[in-house]
Design a protein around this motif. Structure first.
Motif, PDB file in Angstrom:
ATOM      1  N   LEU A 282       7.647  -2.917  -8.602  1.00 22.86           N
ATOM      2  CA  LEU A 282       6.440  -2.217  -8.199  1.00 22.86           C
ATOM      3  C   LEU A 282       6.103  -1.128  -9.214  1.00 22.86           C
ATOM      4  N   ALA A 283       4.813  -0.814  -9.283  1.00 26.83           N
ATOM      5  CA  ALA A 283       4.344   0.311 -10.094  1.00 26.83           C
ATOM      6  C   ALA A 283       3.850   1.401  -9.161  1.00 26.83           C
ATOM      7  N   VAL A 284       3.886   2.647  -9.635  1.00 29.44           N
ATOM      8  CA  VAL A 284       3.426   3.778  -8.831  1.00 29.44           C
ATOM      9  C   VAL A 284       2.147   4.331  -9.446  1.00 29.44           C
ATOM     10  N   GLY A 285       1.076   4.352  -8.638  1.00 29.06           N
ATOM     11  CA  GLY A 285      -0.211   4.829  -9.113  1.00 29.06           C
ATOM     12  C   GLY A 285      -0.313   6.340  -9.106  1.00 29.06           C
ATOM     13  N   GLN A 286      -1.491   6.835  -9.494  1.00 27.29           N
ATOM     14  CA  GLN A 286      -1.689   8.268  -9.628  1.00 27.29           C
ATOM     15  C   GLN A 286      -1.550   9.005  -8.304  1.00 27.29           C
ATOM     16  N   GLY A 287      -1.791   8.327  -7.189  1.00 24.34           N
ATOM     17  CA  GLY A 287      -1.648   8.966  -5.887  1.00 24.34           C
ATOM     18  C   GLY A 287      -0.227   9.002  -5.368  1.00 24.34           C
ATOM     19  N   GLY A 288       0.708   8.455  -6.146  1.00 22.94           N
ATOM     20  CA  GLY A 288       2.104   8.461  -5.724  1.00 22.94           C
ATOM     21  C   GLY A 288       2.493   7.300  -4.833  1.00 22.94           C
ATOM     22  N   ARG A 289       1.558   6.371  -4.599  1.00 24.48           N
ATOM     23  CA  ARG A 289       1.867   5.211  -3.761  1.00 24.48           C
ATOM     24  C   ARG A 289       2.262   4.025  -4.627  1.00 24.48           C
ATOM     25  N   ALA A 290       3.232   3.281  -4.134  1.00 25.31           N
ATOM     26  CA  ALA A 290       3.714   2.113  -4.863  1.00 25.31           C
ATOM     27  C   ALA A 290       2.837   0.908  -4.575  1.00 25.31           C
ATOM     28  N   GLY A 291       2.705   0.046  -5.565  1.00 19.80           N
ATOM     29  CA  GLY A 291       1.905  -1.147  -5.382  1.00 19.80           C
ATOM     30  C   GLY A 291       2.125  -2.132  -6.507  1.00 19.80           C
ATOM     31  N   LEU A 292       1.253  -3.112  -6.597  1.00 20.48           N
ATOM     32  CA  LEU A 292       1.299  -4.132  -7.639  1.00 20.48           C
ATOM     33  C   LEU A 292       0.063  -3.997  -8.522  1.00 20.48           C
TER      34      LEU A 292
ATOM     35  N   LEU B 284       7.248   1.665   0.621  1.00 21.24           N
ATOM     36  CA  LEU B 284       5.821   1.877   0.831  1.00 21.24           C
ATOM     37  C   LEU B 284       5.534   3.021   1.786  1.00 21.24           C
ATOM     38  N   ASN B 285       6.544   3.502   2.492  1.00 21.59           N
ATOM     39  CA  ASN B 285       6.341   4.573   3.470  1.00 21.59           C
ATOM     40  C   ASN B 285       6.612   5.965   2.912  1.00 21.59           C
ATOM     41  N   ARG B 286       6.706   6.087   1.571  1.00 20.21           N
ATOM     42  CA  ARG B 286       6.947   7.393   0.978  1.00 20.21           C
ATOM     43  C   ARG B 286       6.231   7.506  -0.356  1.00 20.21           C
ATOM     44  N   SER B 287       6.174   8.699  -0.893  1.00 19.97           N
ATOM     45  CA  SER B 287       5.522   8.941  -2.178  1.00 19.97           C
ATOM     46  C   SER B 287       6.548   8.930  -3.302  1.00 19.97           C
ATOM     47  N   TRP B 288       6.064   8.550  -4.495  1.00 22.70           N
ATOM     48  CA  TRP B 288       6.925   8.470  -5.665  1.00 22.70           C
ATOM     49  C   TRP B 288       6.228   9.166  -6.830  1.00 22.70           C
ATOM     50  N   LYS B 289       6.955   9.357  -7.900  1.00 20.61           N
ATOM     51  CA  LYS B 289       6.388  10.013  -9.071  1.00 20.61           C
ATOM     52  C   LYS B 289       5.402   9.060  -9.752  1.00 20.61           C
ATOM     53  N   PRO B 290       4.145   9.465  -9.913  1.00 22.82           N
ATOM     54  CA  PRO B 290       3.164   8.602 -10.583  1.00 22.82           C
ATOM     55  C   PRO B 290       3.629   8.205 -11.982  1.00 22.82           C
ATOM     56  N   GLY B 291       3.345   6.961 -12.328  1.00 20.17           N
ATOM     57  CA  GLY B 291       3.708   6.445 -13.642  1.00 20.17           C
ATOM     58  C   GLY B 291       5.075   5.811 -13.715  1.00 20.17           C
ATOM     59  N   THR B 292       5.878   5.943 -12.668  1.00 19.29           N
ATOM     60  CA  THR B 292       7.187   5.299 -12.660  1.00 19.29           C
ATOM     61  C   THR B 292       7.057   3.872 -12.143  1.00 19.29           C
TER      62      THR B 292
END
Length: 402
Positions: free
Chosen positions: A140-150, A176-184
């Protein structure tokens, strides 16, 4: 001198008739002498397509926007993100599972004929479990909002997920139920015991385990396996055992014989070969990943006939030690790009009676089969498996004999 304007149909909408399937998850259409590679379409359909990418050459890429004459094989995609402009992970959710396998069989046959000059009927076999809820490993990639996705198809844009129709149930919920560092990026694995492992991937440091212990537990080929959760293992839960059984059927390594397992990972196929040659035989596993070799050494500690070597296959095969060794059988499971000319030449020079070639790209397989043919090996058997339902990917296993 003024250069003519480059032909660019990007954004144009065109009415076309969809032609045959092509390798890569799309079908071929033609308009005004140019080829369009169209996603979200099926052969025989008439559709309004929109050009999404055009580099000015003989072809461009497009998405089917409106299908006027649907194929009888068309179904409603189970995921709303399997649509134009959305997730690039699934190519064939709009086709029935049986139709998907037929399309993939057509691709394998076309590649073998076009690249290797072989006319051969191919059936793509279904693996147990159906076309959904199968993927055990997801990046998965993490977008600018901190949410993971494809990522969107052929794009760096991240599409946040609520779930994924092809992932194993529960695999993505902790992510998917938590925030991550954008760009990771995140490597998610749900192992054979149901444990979820998540590693955070950043460019500036090694992967960091965020969820789980980072040690996956699997079972295949009659053995329990423990390996790094981010290491290579077949993503379909039934694939490792199925492929190991095909290797067991086709390798036929003699008792006391010598076998090579190239691109061997943690030694799954090496364990099968070790059982065949017995304690008086010898199995060499070559793998470029140091961690995989460490894990494989631990997993196969009860099989002293197995040697594991770290290194690139082409370099290890070129060593003086191996140039003097003559294997009875060679199993190779290269990455998507295939084995290639140098590895094929080195394997053929070693003179095995049988080569079992596992491939996840039919074009690379066809090229390698053609290369083996120049060294006196023929394609004796071929099986293909739908190990990646709803995508254009598949797995082929070929038996080559002298």
């Amino acid at each position: 001198m003024t250069q003519p304007d480059r032909l660019d149909w990007t954004g144009r909408s065109l009415e076309v008739e969809i032609g045959p399937v092509a390798h890569g998850g799309h079908c071929v259409a033609r308009h005004e002498g140019r080829v369009l590679f169209v996603r979200h379409a099926l052969p025989g359909e008439k559709a309004l397509v929109q050009v999404t990418e055009d580099n000015g050459g003989s072809f461009c890429r497009a998405d089917a926007i409106t299908v006027h004459t649907p194929s009888p094989d068309r179904v409603s995609p189970p995921c709303p993100l399997a649509a134009p402009g959305e997730c690039g992970g699934c190519d064939w959710q709009h086709a029935s599972p049986a139709a998907q396998r037929a399309l993939k069989a057509t691709v394998v046959m076309e590649q073998l004929q076009r690249i290797a000059g072989l006319d051969r009927e191919v059936t793509v076999e279904e693996l147990p479990g159906g076309s959904l809820d199968w993927r055990s490993r997801v990046r998965l990639a993490v977008g600018q909002g901190g949410r993971a996705g494809l990522r969107a198809h052929r794009s760096h844009r991240v599409i946040p997920l609520r779930d994924c129709a092809i992932a194993l149930p529960g695999a993505l919920e902790p992510v998917l139920n938590r925030s991550w560092k954008p760009g990771t990026e995140l490597e998610v694995a749900k192992d054979g015991t149901g444990q979820v492992h998540v590693a955070e991937i950043r460019k500036d440091r090694p992967p960091r385990i965020m969820i789980g212990e980072g040690l996956a537990h699997e079972h295949a080929a009659g053995r329990d396996w423990r390996l790094a959760s981010g290491g290579f293992w077949q993503v379909h839960p039934a694939a490792a055992d199925t492929f190991a059984q095909v290797v067991d059927d086709w390798a036929q390594a003699p008792v006391g014989g010598t076998a090579w397992d190239l691109y061997g990972g943690v030694g799954l196929f090496g364990s099968v070969l070790a059982r065949q040659v017995g304690p008086t035989g010898s199995v060499l596993v070559i793998e470029s990943s140091k961690r995989a070799v460490v894990d494989g050494t631990a997993n196969l500690a009860d099989l002293p006939q197995v040697r594991l070597r770290v290194g690139r296959v082409e370099r290890v095969l070129g060593s003086a030690e191996l140039r003097a060794e003559r294997p009875d059988v060679v199993v190779l499971d290269p990455p998507r790009k295939g084995a290639g000319k140098d590895v094929v030449a080195a394997v053929a020079a070693a003179g095995p009676d049988r080569v079992v070639h596992i491939a996840c790209d039919p074009a690379a397989l066809a090229r390698d089969v053609g290369l083996f043919a120049t060294h006196g090996y023929r394609l004796a058997e071929l099986r293909a498996f739908d190990a990646f339902p709803n995508t254009h990917h598949m797995e082929c296993i070929a038996l080559l004999t002298r």
